[in-house]
Design a protein around this motif. Sequence first.
Motif, PDB file in Angstrom:
ATOM      1  N   VAL A  84       0.860  -1.184   0.000  1.00 58.16           N
ATOM      2  CA  VAL A  84       0.000   0.000   0.000  1.00 58.16           C
ATOM      3  C   VAL A  84       0.896   1.233   0.000  1.00 58.16           C
ATOM      4  N   ASP A  85       0.788   2.024  -1.047  1.00 59.05           N
ATOM      5  CA  ASP A  85       1.638   3.201  -1.202  1.00 59.05           C
ATOM      6  C   ASP A  85       1.126   4.362  -0.355  1.00 59.05           C
ATOM      7  N   ARG A  86       1.879   5.426  -0.301  1.00 59.27           N
ATOM      8  CA  ARG A  86       1.484   6.612   0.457  1.00 59.27           C
ATOM      9  C   ARG A  86       0.158   7.172  -0.052  1.00 59.27           C
ATOM     10  N   GLY A  87      -0.769   7.398   0.861  1.00 52.42           N
ATOM     11  CA  GLY A  87      -2.061   7.962   0.495  1.00 52.42           C
ATOM     12  C   GLY A  87      -3.031   6.977  -0.123  1.00 52.42           C
ATOM     13  N   ALA A  88      -2.600   5.733  -0.329  1.00 54.04           N
ATOM     14  CA  ALA A  88      -3.464   4.718  -0.946  1.00 54.04           C
ATOM     15  C   ALA A  88      -4.296   4.005   0.113  1.00 54.04           C
ATOM     16  N   VAL A  89      -5.401   3.385  -0.327  1.00 52.03           N
ATOM     17  CA  VAL A  89      -6.311   2.698   0.602  1.00 52.03           C
ATOM     18  C   VAL A  89      -6.627   1.306   0.063  1.00 52.03           C
ATOM     19  N   LEU A  90      -6.294   0.273   0.837  1.00 55.82           N
ATOM     20  CA  LEU A  90      -6.614  -1.115   0.520  1.00 55.82           C
ATOM     21  C   LEU A  90      -7.604  -1.621   1.551  1.00 55.82           C
ATOM     22  N   THR A  91      -8.785  -2.051   1.087  1.00 53.74           N
ATOM     23  CA  THR A  91      -9.848  -2.505   1.985  1.00 53.74           C
ATOM     24  C   THR A  91     -10.288  -3.906   1.598  1.00 53.74           C
ATOM     25  N   ILE A  92     -10.274  -4.821   2.558  1.00 53.76           N
ATOM     26  CA  ILE A  92     -10.718  -6.196   2.359  1.00 53.76           C
ATOM     27  C   ILE A  92     -11.893  -6.438   3.298  1.00 53.76           C
ATOM     28  N   GLY A  93     -13.006  -6.943   2.747  1.00 49.38           N
ATOM     29  CA  GLY A  93     -14.214  -7.141   3.536  1.00 49.38           C
ATOM     30  C   GLY A  93     -14.200  -8.398   4.383  1.00 49.38           C
ATOM     31  N   ASP A  94     -15.391  -8.858   4.778  1.00 48.13           N
ATOM     32  CA  ASP A  94     -15.538 -10.033   5.633  1.00 48.13           C
ATOM     33  C   ASP A  94     -15.532 -11.323   4.813  1.00 48.13           C
ATOM     34  N   ASN A  95     -15.043 -12.383   5.442  1.00 47.00           N
ATOM     35  CA  ASN A  95     -15.107 -13.734   4.861  1.00 47.00           C
ATOM     36  C   ASN A  95     -14.425 -13.833   3.495  1.00 47.00           C
ATOM     37  N   VAL A  96     -13.294 -13.181   3.371  1.00 45.29           N
ATOM     38  CA  VAL A  96     -12.522 -13.213   2.124  1.00 45.29           C
ATOM     39  C   VAL A  96     -11.409 -14.255   2.252  1.00 45.29           C
ATOM     40  N   GLY A  97     -11.205 -15.037   1.192  1.00 44.82           N
ATOM     41  CA  GLY A  97     -10.128 -16.010   1.166  1.00 44.82           C
ATOM     42  C   GLY A  97      -9.257 -15.819  -0.064  1.00 44.82           C
ATOM     43  N   MET A  98      -7.946 -15.978   0.107  1.00 42.27           N
ATOM     44  CA  MET A  98      -7.035 -15.838  -1.027  1.00 42.27           C
ATOM     45  C   MET A  98      -5.816 -16.719  -0.837  1.00 42.27           C
ATOM     46  N   SER A  99      -5.199 -17.081  -1.964  1.00 38.35           N
ATOM     47  CA  SER A  99      -3.990 -17.891  -1.942  1.00 38.35           C
ATOM     48  C   SER A  99      -2.930 -17.255  -2.830  1.00 38.35           C
ATOM     49  N   GLN A 100      -1.746 -17.044  -2.282  1.00 38.26           N
ATOM     50  CA  GLN A 100      -0.568 -16.575  -3.036  1.00 38.26           C
ATOM     51  C   GLN A 100      -0.885 -15.371  -3.927  1.00 38.26           C
ATOM     52  N   ALA A 101      -1.758 -14.504  -3.482  1.00 39.86           N
ATOM     53  CA  ALA A 101      -2.190 -13.360  -4.290  1.00 39.86           C
ATOM     54  C   ALA A 101      -1.294 -12.148  -4.041  1.00 39.86           C
ATOM     55  N   ALA A 102      -1.273 -11.241  -5.018  1.00 34.83           N
ATOM     56  CA  ALA A 102      -0.530  -9.984  -4.886  1.00 34.83           C
ATOM     57  C   ALA A 102      -1.492  -8.820  -5.078  1.00 34.83           C
ATOM     58  N   LEU A 103      -1.648  -8.007  -4.056  1.00 30.80           N
ATOM     59  CA  LEU A 103      -2.490  -6.812  -4.117  1.00 30.80           C
ATOM     60  C   LEU A 103      -1.565  -5.600  -4.013  1.00 30.80           C
ATOM     61  N   ILE A 104      -1.383  -4.903  -5.133  1.00 28.75           N
ATOM     62  CA  ILE A 104      -0.474  -3.767  -5.191  1.00 28.75           C
ATOM     63  C   ILE A 104      -1.315  -2.508  -5.343  1.00 28.75           C
ATOM     64  N   CYS A 105      -1.361  -1.715  -4.278  1.00 23.52           N
ATOM     65  CA  CYS A 105      -2.292  -0.596  -4.184  1.00 23.52           C
ATOM     66  C   CYS A 105      -1.547   0.736  -4.145  1.00 23.52           C
ATOM     67  N   HIS A 106      -1.648   1.486  -5.237  1.00 22.39           N
ATOM     68  CA  HIS A 106      -1.063   2.822  -5.295  1.00 22.39           C
ATOM     69  C   HIS A 106      -2.124   3.904  -5.168  1.00 22.39           C
TER      70      HIS A 106
END
Length: 203
Positions: A84-106
Amino acid sequence: MSLISLIFKSFRKIVYIATVGANNLCARCLFIGNNVAYKSFHTNGIPYVMVARGGKFSIGKNFAMNNGIKGNPIGCYERCTFFVDRGAVLTIGDNVGMSQAALICHKSITIGNNVKIGGGVCIYDTDFHSLDPVIRRNSEDLKNRAEKPVVIGNDVFIGAKSIILKGVTIGENSVIGAGSVVTKSVPANQIWAGNPARFIRSI
């Protein structure tokens, strides 16, 4: 089942139980150290987490992630990556599942409730670099990269090794086929697949 096989499986189970607690503790330390707001989670393995100063990262309840091959043996060996970069917002809700994922948030990535993100999926809200070759040669490159929010609706399923690019919204209940590259928004209740992803059928 042979005696050797039984002993091996018993030993493996003991090791697994011991490492689960350690993995959750390490992930908790990473979240706290990066000022991540979370409710509850479970992890196999340890993710990579980097939240820059001024960035915001929040996780709902019952979040589950697999890092590496152990938790989800489908051929993806990477850890989950959260940047998560400066000033960026990453939001994950309820009951979320993931495997080996990449979330790149600018800028902004929002993931709804009850979302399943398959092994090796990448979600990017930026081009990372300017599309102008002249600008890419100098220090103005990163200042001129395009950034647009990504929104993943409730109950979405994203198949393994798919890539979700900047500016994409995926409507609720929709399914993205494995290995897809999603370059434009997907309406609710539809299946899309391919490179670039296209409409397959309604659900």
